[in-house]
Structure formats: structure tokens, C-alpha cells
Design an enzyme around this catalytic site. Structure first.
Site, PDB file in Angstrom:
ATOM      1  N   TYR A  53      -9.500  -6.260  -7.984  1.00  0.00           N
ATOM      2  CA  TYR A  53      -9.274  -5.203  -8.485  1.00  0.00           C
ATOM      3  C   TYR A  53     -10.297  -4.017  -9.000  1.00  0.00           C
ATOM      4  O   TYR A  53     -10.182  -2.896  -8.094  1.00  0.00           O
ATOM      5  CB  TYR A  53      -7.422  -4.429  -8.546  1.00  0.00           C
ATOM      6  CG  TYR A  53      -6.293  -5.486  -7.990  1.00  0.00           C
ATOM      7  CD1 TYR A  53      -6.434  -5.041  -6.317  1.00  0.00           C
ATOM      8  CD2 TYR A  53      -6.116  -6.552  -8.213  1.00  0.00           C
ATOM      9  CE1 TYR A  53      -5.804  -5.885  -5.640  1.00  0.00           C
ATOM     10  CE2 TYR A  53      -5.044  -7.198  -6.999  1.00  0.00           C
ATOM     11  CZ  TYR A  53      -4.952  -6.839  -5.900  1.00  0.00           C
ATOM     12  OH  TYR A  53      -4.065  -7.319  -5.425  1.00  0.00           O
ATOM     13  N   GLN A  88       0.184   2.690   2.353  1.00  0.00           N
ATOM     14  CA  GLN A  88       0.358   1.146   1.325  1.00  0.00           C
ATOM     15  C   GLN A  88      -1.387   0.961   1.183  1.00  0.00           C
ATOM     16  O   GLN A  88      -1.216   0.155   0.203  1.00  0.00           O
ATOM     17  CB  GLN A  88       0.103  -0.351   2.654  1.00  0.00           C
ATOM     18  CG  GLN A  88       1.333   0.633   3.510  1.00  0.00           C
ATOM     19  CD  GLN A  88       1.116  -0.424   4.737  1.00  0.00           C
ATOM     20  OE1 GLN A  88       1.349  -2.077   5.221  1.00  0.00           O
ATOM     21  NE2 GLN A  88       1.507   0.668   6.383  1.00  0.00           N
ATOM     22  N   ASP A  91      -6.019   3.082  -2.925  1.00  0.00           N
ATOM     23  CA  ASP A  91      -7.094   4.519  -3.159  1.00  0.00           C
ATOM     24  C   ASP A  91      -6.462   5.716  -3.293  1.00  0.00           C
ATOM     25  O   ASP A  91      -5.460   5.457  -3.256  1.00  0.00           O
ATOM     26  CB  ASP A  91      -8.818   4.099  -1.640  1.00  0.00           C
ATOM     27  CG  ASP A  91      -8.166   4.451  -0.748  1.00  0.00           C
ATOM     28  OD1 ASP A  91      -7.031   5.534  -0.452  1.00  0.00           O
ATOM     29  OD2 ASP A  91      -8.078   3.974   0.396  1.00  0.00           O
ATOM     30  N   HIS A 106       2.687   0.526  -2.315  1.00  0.00           N
ATOM     31  CA  HIS A 106       1.814  -0.534  -3.025  1.00  0.00           C
ATOM     32  C   HIS A 106       1.049  -0.236  -4.175  1.00  0.00           C
ATOM     33  O   HIS A 106       0.401  -0.767  -4.338  1.00  0.00           O
ATOM     34  CB  HIS A 106       1.026  -1.276  -1.855  1.00  0.00           C
ATOM     35  CG  HIS A 106       1.647  -1.817  -0.385  1.00  0.00           C
ATOM     36  ND1 HIS A 106       1.230  -2.061   0.915  1.00  0.00           N
ATOM     37  CD2 HIS A 106       3.094  -2.134  -0.307  1.00  0.00           C
ATOM     38  CE1 HIS A 106       2.069  -2.700   1.350  1.00  0.00           C
ATOM     39  NE2 HIS A 106       3.124  -2.229   0.424  1.00  0.00           N
ATOM     40  N   GLY A 172      -3.367   3.646  10.933  1.00  0.00           N
ATOM     41  CA  GLY A 172      -4.245   2.910  11.092  1.00  0.00           C
ATOM     42  C   GLY A 172      -3.314   1.617   9.877  1.00  0.00           C
ATOM     43  O   GLY A 172      -3.990   1.288   8.998  1.00  0.00           O
ATOM     44  N   THR A 173      -2.460   0.914  10.532  1.00  0.00           N
ATOM     45  CA  THR A 173      -1.617   0.010   9.433  1.00  0.00           C
ATOM     46  C   THR A 173      -0.994  -1.215  10.756  1.00  0.00           C
ATOM     47  O   THR A 173      -0.968  -0.462  12.230  1.00  0.00           O
ATOM     48  CB  THR A 173      -0.772   0.404   8.922  1.00  0.00           C
ATOM     49  OG1 THR A 173      -0.085  -0.391   8.406  1.00  0.00           O
ATOM     50  CG2 THR A 173       0.764   1.269   9.720  1.00  0.00           C
ATOM     51  N   SER A 174      -1.894  -2.501  10.542  1.00  0.00           N
ATOM     52  CA  SER A 174      -1.422  -3.648  11.750  1.00  0.00           C
ATOM     53  C   SER A 174       0.023  -3.783  11.233  1.00  0.00           C
ATOM     54  O   SER A 174      -0.105  -4.558  12.760  1.00  0.00           O
ATOM     55  CB  SER A 174      -1.916  -4.808  11.184  1.00  0.00           C
ATOM     56  OG  SER A 174      -1.920  -5.260  10.011  1.00  0.00           O
ATOM     57  N   GLU A 200      -5.990  -0.369  17.678  1.00  0.00           N
ATOM     58  CA  GLU A 200      -5.603  -1.398  19.132  1.00  0.00           C
ATOM     59  C   GLU A 200      -4.243  -0.861  18.729  1.00  0.00           C
ATOM     60  O   GLU A 200      -3.462  -0.457  17.522  1.00  0.00           O
ATOM     61  CB  GLU A 200      -5.941  -1.817  18.777  1.00  0.00           C
ATOM     62  CG  GLU A 200      -6.321  -2.513  17.041  1.00  0.00           C
ATOM     63  CD  GLU A 200      -6.895  -3.689  17.450  1.00  0.00           C
ATOM     64  OE1 GLU A 200      -7.996  -4.010  18.036  1.00  0.00           O
ATOM     65  OE2 GLU A 200      -6.346  -4.634  16.335  1.00  0.00           O
TER      66      GLU A 200
END
Ligand code: OAD
Length: 231
Positions: A53, A88, A91, A106, A172-174, A200
Site C-alpha cells: 500500500y 471502489q 486513490d 473500499h 470502469g469496473t469489471s 468493454e
């Protein structure tokens, strides 16, 4: 006046130079999740976890918010209804980009947490194992990151907002990590329009009403422009 709730993931910070987790060369290809992102890993080898971290914190400190972070701040400032960003990401690029109504579900790299008394304080750029808690003095400082097996932060507030949302967008999260991956179903069930913005389709992509595919700096900027024009 529509209520908009936006979930973001690592993809929104990718163009700021911060690695995502599940790309072929991403963080989880370089490190074992169970070593650096679980309470058991921290018990086993706290130095490894603190070093991991510290490296993430140093990388985030050098990165700058990109056009997508800034577009979401503009949306919050100019949209006539409520805008809530749930990230999530650990940063601080959303807040440095100007977003104020923000939940770090998170945790956050710039925060330290006492493993003994739950006190939080600003993390130094380089944390050390056994740093003392300023409240209870226990040598129990840890990164204020939600690890696998721990409960994400502010879930009640998030689920209340999902239940009231008119528009839910995931950027932008899978779609691999719950409970965040379940937010689209929750929002859709409560009647929200749902939009996925990603390079995608994600693992839960079929659950969204619409998709906007492409790099976040372009897609998010265009989407915000559209919403503000229809205000
Ligand atoms: P992932 O690495 O799993 O996914 C990143 C997503 O961003 C993918 O769907 C990519 O297609 C997309 N992406 C990459 N570059 C993009 C760009 N320029 N524009 C738009 N999309 C882009 O990251 P997350 O979904 O955020 O949790 O991961 C979720 C959680 O898993 C993280 O918060 C972390 C991790 O384990 C913890 O550490 C607790």
C-alpha cells in the site's frame, strides 16, 4: 430533477497512470490477493502488506485527476438533481478532481486505521508496521483499506441511494467484486435507468439498459455533456 448515482472502479483512473487490478499485467497479476488484500495476509506478513500500500500511495500521489474525474465533478456542480459518486478506488483522484459527494466504499490510501480501536487518521506517505494509534497508543496502525472478507463502508447509505436513483451509471469496473457488482440489479429493481461505461462489457454488462464503450476520458466527458444538455 433526476438523482444520479455513479459507481466507479479502477478503469476511471487508468488514464491517470494508475494500474487496474484485473488487466493482463494488472496488480492481481503481480501480487496474490490473499497475501496483500486480506486480514489473514496482514497477520501473516504485515511488512509485505504495508509495503504494497505504500507503493500504491506513492503512485496515487504522483497521478493527476483526468478528464473523466473532472467531468463527474462538473456533473455534481451543474446538474440540478443530486449526484452521488461511490468509488471502489482507494486513490484520491475524485476528490482532487473536485467531487465532493463521494463515498470510498473500499477505503482510502490516505487514511490509516487502528486495528484495536477503529480510530482513523491521515496516513503518512510511507506507513510503517506497528505505527502507534494517536488515540489509544496501540501499535496497531493498518492501511484503511477494505480487504476481502471485510464489510465495505457506508453500505446502508449506498443502498438507500440506489433505491432512490433515477440513473445508475457504473464506470470502469469489471463487475467481479460484490457487493458493488450487485448495485446495477438493485438500482434497476428500484426503477433506475442503468448505463455501463467501460472499455468493454463487464461481467455484469448484460444487466445494464445501455453501454457506452471507450476510454473513460472520452466517454464520461461526452455522457456528462449529454446529461447537462438535457437538464
Ligand atoms: P478491475 O481491474 O477489476 O477492472 C477495471 C475495469 O476498468 C475493467 O472492466 C476494464 O475494462 C476497465 N477499464 C480499463 N481502462 C479503462 C479506461 N481507460 N476507460 C474505461 N474503462 C477502463 O477493477 P475494479 O472493477 O475497480 O478491491 O476492481 C474492483 C475491486 O477489486 C477493487 O476495488 C479492488 C479489487 O480487488 C479491493 O482491493 C478490496
Amino acid at each position: 430533477m433526476s438523482k444520479i448515482i455513479i459507481l466507479t472502479g479502477a478503469g476511471i483512473s487508468a488514464e491517470s497512470g494508475i494500474e487496474t487490478f484485473r488487466a493482463e499485467t494488472g496488480l492481481w497479476a503481480q501480487h496474490r490477493v490473499e497475501d496483500v488484500a486480506t486480514p489473514e495476509g496482514f497477520l501473516r506478513d504485515p511488512q509485505l502488506v504495508v509495503d504494497f500500500y505504500n507503493a500504491r500511495r506513492a503512485q496515487a500521489a504522483e497521478a493527476q485527476p483526468n478528464a473523466a474525474h473532472k467531468a463527474l465533478a462538473r456533473l455534481e456542480a451543474e446538474h440540478r438533481g443530486d449526484v452521488l459518486v461511490v468509488t471502489q478506488n482507494v486513490d484520491d483522484l475524485h476528490e482532487r478532481g473536485g467531487t465532493q459527494n463521494l463515498i470510498h466504499m473500499h477505503g482510502a490510501l490516505n487514511s490509516a486505521l487502528c486495528g484495536r480501536c477503529d480510530h482513523r487518521w491521515p496516513a503518512p506517505l510511507q506507513m510503517a508496521v506497528g505505527n502507534a494509534c494517536p488515540a489509544c497508543d496501540a501499535p496497531a496502525a493498518r492501511p484503511d483499506i477494505v480487504w476481502f472478507g471485510e464489510m465495505p463502508y457506508q453500505m446502508e447509505r449506498i443502498f438507500t441511494a440506489l433505491g432512490q436513483a433515477d440513473i445508475f451509471a457504473a464506470i470502469g469496473t469489471s463487475g467481479n467484486v460484490y457487493p458493488a457488482a450487485g448495485f446495477v440489479a438493485e438500482a434497476a429493481g428500484a426503477g433506475a435507468q442503468t448505463l455501463e461505461i467501460n472499455l468493454e462489457p463487464s461481467a455484469v454488462g448484460s444487466q445494464f439498459d445501455k453501454a457506452l464503450l471507450g476510454p473513460a476520458t472520452q466517454t464520461v466527458t461526452a455522457w456528462v455533456e449529454d446529461i447537462l444538455n438535457s437538464n
